[in-house]
Design a protein around this motif. Structure first.
Motif, PDB file in Angstrom:
ATOM      1  N   VAL A  81       0.832  -1.203   0.000  1.00  0.00           N
ATOM      2  CA  VAL A  81       0.000   0.000   0.000  1.00  0.00           C
ATOM      3  C   VAL A  81       0.869   1.256   0.000  1.00  0.00           C
ATOM      4  O   VAL A  81       0.604   2.222  -0.735  1.00  0.00           O
TER       5      VAL A  81
ATOM      6  N   ARG B  59       0.270   9.282   0.484  1.00  0.00           N
ATOM      7  CA  ARG B  59      -0.747   9.185   1.522  1.00  0.00           C
ATOM      8  C   ARG B  59      -0.107   9.245   2.910  1.00  0.00           C
ATOM      9  O   ARG B  59       1.097   9.033   3.063  1.00  0.00           O
TER      10      ARG B  59
ATOM     11  N   ASP C 179      -3.097   6.371   6.784  1.00  0.00           N
ATOM     12  CA  ASP C 179      -3.795   5.815   5.628  1.00  0.00           C
ATOM     13  C   ASP C 179      -3.147   4.502   5.179  1.00  0.00           C
ATOM     14  O   ASP C 179      -3.848   3.561   4.794  1.00  0.00           O
ATOM     15  N   TRP C 180      -1.825   4.466   5.203  1.00  0.00           N
ATOM     16  CA  TRP C 180      -1.127   3.219   4.848  1.00  0.00           C
ATOM     17  C   TRP C 180      -1.556   2.076   5.768  1.00  0.00           C
ATOM     18  O   TRP C 180      -1.878   0.987   5.297  1.00  0.00           O
TER      19      TRP C 180
ATOM     20  N   ARG D  44      -4.200   1.766   7.769  1.00  0.00           N
ATOM     21  CA  ARG D  44      -5.606   1.388   7.621  1.00  0.00           C
ATOM     22  C   ARG D  44      -5.848   0.691   6.276  1.00  0.00           C
ATOM     23  O   ARG D  44      -6.576  -0.310   6.205  1.00  0.00           O
ATOM     24  N   GLY D  45      -5.239   1.206   5.234  1.00  0.00           N
ATOM     25  CA  GLY D  45      -5.382   0.575   3.926  1.00  0.00           C
ATOM     26  C   GLY D  45      -4.809  -0.826   3.899  1.00  0.00           C
ATOM     27  O   GLY D  45      -5.357  -1.719   3.244  1.00  0.00           O
TER      28      GLY D  45
ATOM     29  N   TRP E 215      -7.302  -3.245   5.431  1.00  0.00           N
ATOM     30  CA  TRP E 215      -8.366  -3.613   4.500  1.00  0.00           C
ATOM     31  C   TRP E 215      -7.836  -4.530   3.402  1.00  0.00           C
ATOM     32  O   TRP E 215      -8.491  -5.509   3.033  1.00  0.00           O
ATOM     33  N   PHE E 216      -6.645  -4.229   2.891  1.00  0.00           N
ATOM     34  CA  PHE E 216      -6.089  -5.017   1.793  1.00  0.00           C
ATOM     35  C   PHE E 216      -5.789  -6.450   2.233  1.00  0.00           C
ATOM     36  O   PHE E 216      -6.056  -7.409   1.504  1.00  0.00           O
TER      37      PHE E 216
END
Length: 215
Positions: free
Chosen positions: A142, A149, A153-154, A156-157, A160-161
Motif C-alpha cells: 500500500v 498518503r 492511511d497506509w 488502515r489501507g 483492508w487489503f
C-alpha cells in the motif's frame, strides 16, 4: 562483417507463424526475474539493520511498482532512492515488527517439543504469524503504490487489503510462505527473492483489486 539491420534482427526473433522465438521469450522471462533480484539485493543490504526491514521492503515494493507501471528498470538504485522516505515514516512499525519477531522466535523455540498446553500455545503463535505476515506485506504494498498518503492511511489501507478479502489474505500468506521455499532453485534465492516475490504478488493483486473496484 555483416551487420543485421533492425528489421532483420526483429525477424530473427519471430517464428514464421508470427510468434516470438523461444530465445526472446527466455530473455523476457529472465528480465522478469532480474528486477525482483535487484530489488531483493538492495532490500537485503538495507535490511541488515533488522529494524530497517519494513521500510526497506516498502522501498523495494516502490521500485518494483515503478518498474511495472513506468518501465523504470533501476530497481536496485530505485530501492535505495525510496528508502529514506519510507524509513522516516515506518521506523516505529519496523521496530515493533522486529521486536515482535524476536519474541515470536523465542516463544516458538521454547514451546516446540514440549507437552501440556504447549501445543495449543504453539498454534497460537503460528496464528500470530499468519496474521502478521500478510499485514506487513500489505503495509509495504500500500505504501509503495501510494507514497503520498499519510502513514495512518497506509496502516488502515493495509488492514483492508490484507483482511478485507479472504482470497487476498490467503494469497499474501501463501506467497510469503512459498517464495522462500520455491526460490531455493535460484542461487541465494531465499535471500534475494524470499521477500520481493511476495511483494510482487501483492502489487499484482492490488492492481487487479483496483481494476475490479473501478469496473
Amino acid at each position: 562483417m555483416m551487420i543485421l539491420t533492425e528489421d532483420r534482427m526483429t525477424a530473427a526473433t519471430v517464428r514464421p507463424g508470427g510468434g516470438r522465438s523461444w530465445s526472446s521469450a527466455l530473455l523476457g522471462g529472465l528480465g522478469y526475474l532480474a528486477h525482483p533480484v535487484q530489488a531483493g539485493a538492495a532490500l537485503l543490504l538495507l535490511g541488515l539493520g533488522v529494524i530497517t526491514w519494513l521500510p526497506a521492503a516498502a522501498a523495494a515494493a516502490h521500485a518494483l511498482h515503478r518498474w511495472r507501471t513506468d518501465g523504470d528498470q533501476s530497481c536496485f538504485a530505485g530501492t535505495f532512492r525510496a528508502f529514506p522516505r519510507y524509513w522516516r515514516r515506518l521506523w516505529p512499525l519496523g521496530i515493533a515488527a522486529a521486536a515482535g519477531t524476536v519474541l515470536l522466535i523465542a516463544n516458538l523455540s521454547f514451546l516446540y517439543g514440549r507437552g501440556g498446553p504447549a501445543p495449543v500455545l504453539l498454534l497460537a503463535q503460528l496464528g500470530l504469524v499468519a496474521v502478521a505476515a500478510p499485514y506487513l506485506l500489505a503495509v509495504a504494498v500500500v505504501a509503495a503504490r501510494d507514497p503520498e498518503r499519510t502513514t495512518g492511511d497506509w496502516l488502515r489501507g493495509a488492514g483492508w487489503f490484507a483482511f478485507g478479502s479472504a482470497a487476498r489474505g490467503t494469497a499474501l500468506l501463501g506467497a510469503a510462505v512459498a517464495a522462500p521455499i520455491l526460490s531455493i532453485v535460484v542461487p541465494a534465492g531465499p535471500l534475494l527473492l524470499g521477500t520481493t516475490v511476495p511483494l510482487l504478488v501483492g502489487l499484482i493483486i492490488a492492481d487487479q483489486t483496483a481494476k475490479t473496484s473501478a469496473a
